[in-house]
Design a protein around this motif. Structure first.
Motif, PDB file in Angstrom:
ATOM      1  N   ASN A  11      40.595  55.323  28.965  1.00 49.09           N
ATOM      2  CA  ASN A  11      39.949  56.301  29.832  1.00 49.09           C
ATOM      3  C   ASN A  11      39.658  55.769  31.233  1.00 49.09           C
ATOM      4  OD1 ASN A  11      39.858  58.259  27.796  1.00 49.09           O
ATOM      5  ND2 ASN A  11      37.947  57.449  26.979  1.00 49.09           N
ATOM      6  N   ASN A  12      39.687  54.438  31.409  1.00 48.59           N
ATOM      7  CA  ASN A  12      39.278  53.873  32.689  1.00 48.59           C
ATOM      8  C   ASN A  12      40.357  53.038  33.383  1.00 48.59           C
ATOM      9  OD1 ASN A  12      36.123  54.349  32.990  1.00 48.59           O
ATOM     10  ND2 ASN A  12      36.544  53.924  30.831  1.00 48.59           N
ATOM     11  N   THR A 159      38.302  31.593  36.758  1.00 53.00           N
ATOM     12  CA  THR A 159      37.986  32.909  37.282  1.00 53.00           C
ATOM     13  C   THR A 159      39.122  33.294  38.217  1.00 53.00           C
ATOM     14  OG1 THR A 159      35.603  32.543  37.161  1.00 53.00           O
ATOM     15  CG2 THR A 159      36.367  34.294  38.620  1.00 53.00           C
ATOM     16  N   ILE A 160      39.847  34.342  37.867  1.00 54.75           N
ATOM     17  CA  ILE A 160      41.046  34.724  38.614  1.00 54.75           C
ATOM     18  C   ILE A 160      40.723  35.853  39.579  1.00 54.75           C
ATOM     19  CG2 ILE A 160      43.371  35.683  38.406  1.00 54.75           C
ATOM     20  CD1 ILE A 160      43.628  34.231  35.752  1.00 54.75           C
ATOM     21  N   GLU A 161      40.940  35.576  40.870  1.00 55.86           N
ATOM     22  CA  GLU A 161      40.737  36.582  41.894  1.00 55.86           C
ATOM     23  C   GLU A 161      42.061  37.263  42.210  1.00 55.86           C
ATOM     24  OE1 GLU A 161      37.921  33.073  42.784  1.00 55.86           O
ATOM     25  OE2 GLU A 161      40.109  33.252  42.683  1.00 55.86           O
ATOM     26  N   GLY A 162      41.990  38.499  42.658  1.00 53.90           N
ATOM     27  CA  GLY A 162      43.190  39.171  43.134  1.00 53.90           C
ATOM     28  C   GLY A 162      43.932  39.980  42.088  1.00 53.90           C
ATOM     29  N   GLY A 163      43.390  40.073  40.874  1.00 50.82           N
ATOM     30  CA  GLY A 163      44.013  40.892  39.857  1.00 50.82           C
ATOM     31  C   GLY A 163      44.788  40.092  38.826  1.00 50.82           C
ATOM     32  N   LEU A 164      44.937  40.675  37.632  1.00 50.03           N
ATOM     33  CA  LEU A 164      45.595  39.982  36.533  1.00 50.03           C
ATOM     34  C   LEU A 164      46.326  40.988  35.663  1.00 50.03           C
ATOM     35  CD1 LEU A 164      45.954  37.349  34.860  1.00 50.03           C
ATOM     36  CD2 LEU A 164      43.855  37.958  33.652  1.00 50.03           C
ATOM     37  N   GLN A 165      47.613  40.721  35.416  1.00 49.46           N
ATOM     38  CA  GLN A 165      48.352  41.560  34.476  1.00 49.46           C
ATOM     39  C   GLN A 165      48.743  40.735  33.257  1.00 49.46           C
ATOM     40  OE1 GLN A 165      52.081  43.334  35.636  1.00 49.46           O
ATOM     41  NE2 GLN A 165      52.922  41.443  36.504  1.00 49.46           N
ATOM     42  N   CYS A 166      48.747  41.376  32.104  1.00 44.95           N
ATOM     43  CA  CYS A 166      49.035  40.671  30.855  1.00 44.95           C
ATOM     44  C   CYS A 166      49.850  41.553  29.936  1.00 44.95           C
ATOM     45  CB  CYS A 166      47.727  40.282  30.169  1.00 44.95           C
ATOM     46  SG  CYS A 166      47.959  39.595  28.526  1.00 44.95           S
ATOM     47  N   LYS A 167      50.845  40.941  29.299  1.00 47.76           N
ATOM     48  CA  LYS A 167      51.664  41.641  28.317  1.00 47.76           C
ATOM     49  C   LYS A 167      51.005  41.507  26.951  1.00 47.76           C
ATOM     50  CE  LYS A 167      56.382  41.991  26.547  1.00 47.76           C
ATOM     51  NZ  LYS A 167      57.756  41.451  26.621  1.00 47.76           N
ATOM     52  N   LEU A 168      50.720  42.623  26.329  1.00 52.60           N
ATOM     53  CA  LEU A 168      50.003  42.643  25.053  1.00 52.60           C
ATOM     54  C   LEU A 168      50.957  42.750  23.873  1.00 52.60           C
ATOM     55  CD1 LEU A 168      47.333  45.247  26.153  1.00 52.60           C
ATOM     56  CD2 LEU A 168      46.965  42.788  25.961  1.00 52.60           C
ATOM     57  N   GLY A 169      50.463  42.322  22.713  1.00 59.10           N
ATOM     58  CA  GLY A 169      51.160  42.632  21.472  1.00 59.10           C
ATOM     59  C   GLY A 169      52.261  41.696  21.037  1.00 59.10           C
ATOM     60  N   ASP A 170      52.589  40.634  21.827  1.00 57.30           N
ATOM     61  CA  ASP A 170      53.675  39.772  21.362  1.00 57.30           C
ATOM     62  C   ASP A 170      53.177  38.885  20.214  1.00 57.30           C
ATOM     63  OD1 ASP A 170      52.306  37.598  22.442  1.00 57.30           O
ATOM     64  OD2 ASP A 170      53.558  37.467  24.220  1.00 57.30           O
ATOM     65  N   ALA A 171      54.122  38.270  19.515  1.00 55.11           N
ATOM     66  CA  ALA A 171      53.795  37.524  18.296  1.00 55.11           C
ATOM     67  C   ALA A 171      52.829  36.374  18.571  1.00 55.11           C
ATOM     68  CB  ALA A 171      55.079  36.999  17.657  1.00 55.11           C
ATOM     69  N   PHE A 191      38.423  46.436  36.517  1.00 52.54           N
ATOM     70  CA  PHE A 191      39.456  47.225  37.185  1.00 52.54           C
ATOM     71  C   PHE A 191      40.478  46.351  37.901  1.00 52.54           C
ATOM     72  CE2 PHE A 191      35.831  50.050  36.693  1.00 52.54           C
ATOM     73  CZ  PHE A 191      36.442  51.163  36.130  1.00 52.54           C
ATOM     74  N   ASP A 192      40.312  45.028  37.801  1.00 57.16           N
ATOM     75  CA  ASP A 192      41.307  44.098  38.340  1.00 57.16           C
ATOM     76  C   ASP A 192      42.429  43.837  37.341  1.00 57.16           C
ATOM     77  OD1 ASP A 192      40.088  43.797  40.780  1.00 57.16           O
ATOM     78  OD2 ASP A 192      38.944  42.020  40.208  1.00 57.16           O
ATOM     79  N   TYR A 193      42.341  44.415  36.138  1.00 57.57           N
ATOM     80  CA  TYR A 193      43.334  44.169  35.106  1.00 57.57           C
ATOM     81  C   TYR A 193      44.460  45.201  35.139  1.00 57.57           C
ATOM     82  CZ  TYR A 193      40.423  40.708  32.775  1.00 57.57           C
ATOM     83  OH  TYR A 193      39.706  39.592  32.487  1.00 57.57           O
ATOM     84  N   ARG A 194      45.656  44.723  34.847  1.00 57.99           N
ATOM     85  CA  ARG A 194      46.802  45.595  34.617  1.00 57.99           C
ATOM     86  C   ARG A 194      47.372  45.212  33.257  1.00 57.99           C
ATOM     87  NH1 ARG A 194      52.337  46.430  35.164  1.00 57.99           N
ATOM     88  NH2 ARG A 194      52.878  48.433  36.117  1.00 57.99           N
ATOM     89  N   LEU A 195      47.124  46.023  32.259  1.00 54.13           N
ATOM     90  CA  LEU A 195      47.494  45.704  30.887  1.00 54.13           C
ATOM     91  C   LEU A 195      48.828  46.351  30.541  1.00 54.13           C
ATOM     92  CD1 LEU A 195      44.023  46.145  29.164  1.00 54.13           C
ATOM     93  CD2 LEU A 195      45.076  44.046  30.013  1.00 54.13           C
ATOM     94  N   ILE A 196      49.785  45.517  30.104  1.00 58.47           N
ATOM     95  CA  ILE A 196      51.127  45.977  29.776  1.00 58.47           C
ATOM     96  C   ILE A 196      51.221  46.171  28.266  1.00 58.47           C
ATOM     97  CG2 ILE A 196      53.581  45.487  29.989  1.00 58.47           C
ATOM     98  CD1 ILE A 196      52.684  43.365  32.141  1.00 58.47           C
ATOM     99  N   GLY A 197      51.451  47.392  27.850  1.00 57.70           N
ATOM    100  CA  GLY A 197      51.534  47.663  26.421  1.00 57.70           C
ATOM    101  C   GLY A 197      51.000  49.041  26.106  1.00 57.70           C
ATOM    102  N   SER A 198      50.393  49.165  24.948  1.00 57.59           N
ATOM    103  CA  SER A 198      49.900  50.455  24.484  1.00 57.59           C
ATOM    104  C   SER A 198      48.599  50.249  23.715  1.00 57.59           C
ATOM    105  CB  SER A 198      50.930  51.113  23.569  1.00 57.59           C
ATOM    106  OG  SER A 198      51.102  50.320  22.396  1.00 57.59           O
TER     107      SER A 198
END
Length: 216
Positions: A11-12, A159-171, A191-198
């Motif tokens: 939702n967010n 502590t990571i500045e500038g945003g972080l993306q992560c691929k979810l669900g791998d083994a 809101f700095d996260y970009r989550l890859i997956g479902s």
């Protein structure tokens, strides 16, 4: 509690179907091979000349030498992580910034945390024998590394500045107990996260959730 958390995330923040190679922040992957390839690709995309900073080893260096590359290649504009502490100047091991100038023996970095330009020079680590106080070797190196990507293990405590993306669900992430918690506690702002997956891959990435299912 992954099932409860996923409702808020949907939702967010939301989930994304694939990684964004133009993402401005850092990315987390499972293996060093993937991290190195991603970092190299991002460096290659930068326009401008590169400069190499080679490490120097003499005698029997300290154990940290095994984790330091023989050389680091940088370009202006590169996203880097600083590997030394200078609390008076407001940065520490793991602080991120952007390379703004490359010199023969130093690199100028705009540190995100302070927005100040700092001069980072070569750092020397000695190997002192406690009993004799004798220095039996050392390594001198540029304490910077490309920070476009990192592994779950390497990002612990940062502590990571500038945003972080992560691929979810791998083994790997499904087997790594606490790995999802490590990832989701690297940024101060959710809101700095970009989550890859479902939705499902998020839940599967929480090994604690899998363990509870097995117990039941």
């Amino acid at each position: 509690r992954a099932k409860e958390a996923v409702e808020w995330i949907e939702n967010n923040i939301g989930f994304h179907p694939k990684e964004d190679k133009e993402f401005k922040g850092s990315s987390i992957f499972s293996t060093n091979k993937t991290v190195n390839a991603f970092n190299q690709d991002k460096l290659d995309r930068l326009i401008g000349k590169e400069r190499k900073y080679k490490s120097v080893i003499e005698g029997e260096p300290p154990s940290i030498a095994s984790r330091i590359p023989k050389e680091i290649v940088l370009k202006e504009g590169a996203l880097v992580s600083i590997g030394v502490n200078n609390l008076k100047r407001g940065y520490a091991n793991g602080s991120q910034g952007e390379v703004v100038e490359l010199n023969k023996t130093s690199v100028k970095v705009r540190v995100f945390r302070t927005n100040e330009i700092e001069t980072i020079g070569f750092n020397t680590q000695d190997n002192i024998v406690p009993e004799t106080k004798k220095n039996i070797g050392y390594i001198t190196y540029m304490p910077l590394k490309l920070a476009y990507a990192t592994t779950v293990h390497s990002c612990q405590g940062l502590t990571i500045e500038g945003g972080l993306q992560c691929k979810l669900g791998d083994a790997f992430l499904r087997r790594l107990h606490g790995g999802l918690h490590v990832i989701l506690s690297r940024c101060k702002n959710p809101f700095d996260y970009r989550l890859i997956g479902s939705r499902n891959s998020f839940i599967k990435s929480n090994s604690g959730e899998i363990i509870r299912k097995l117990i039941k």
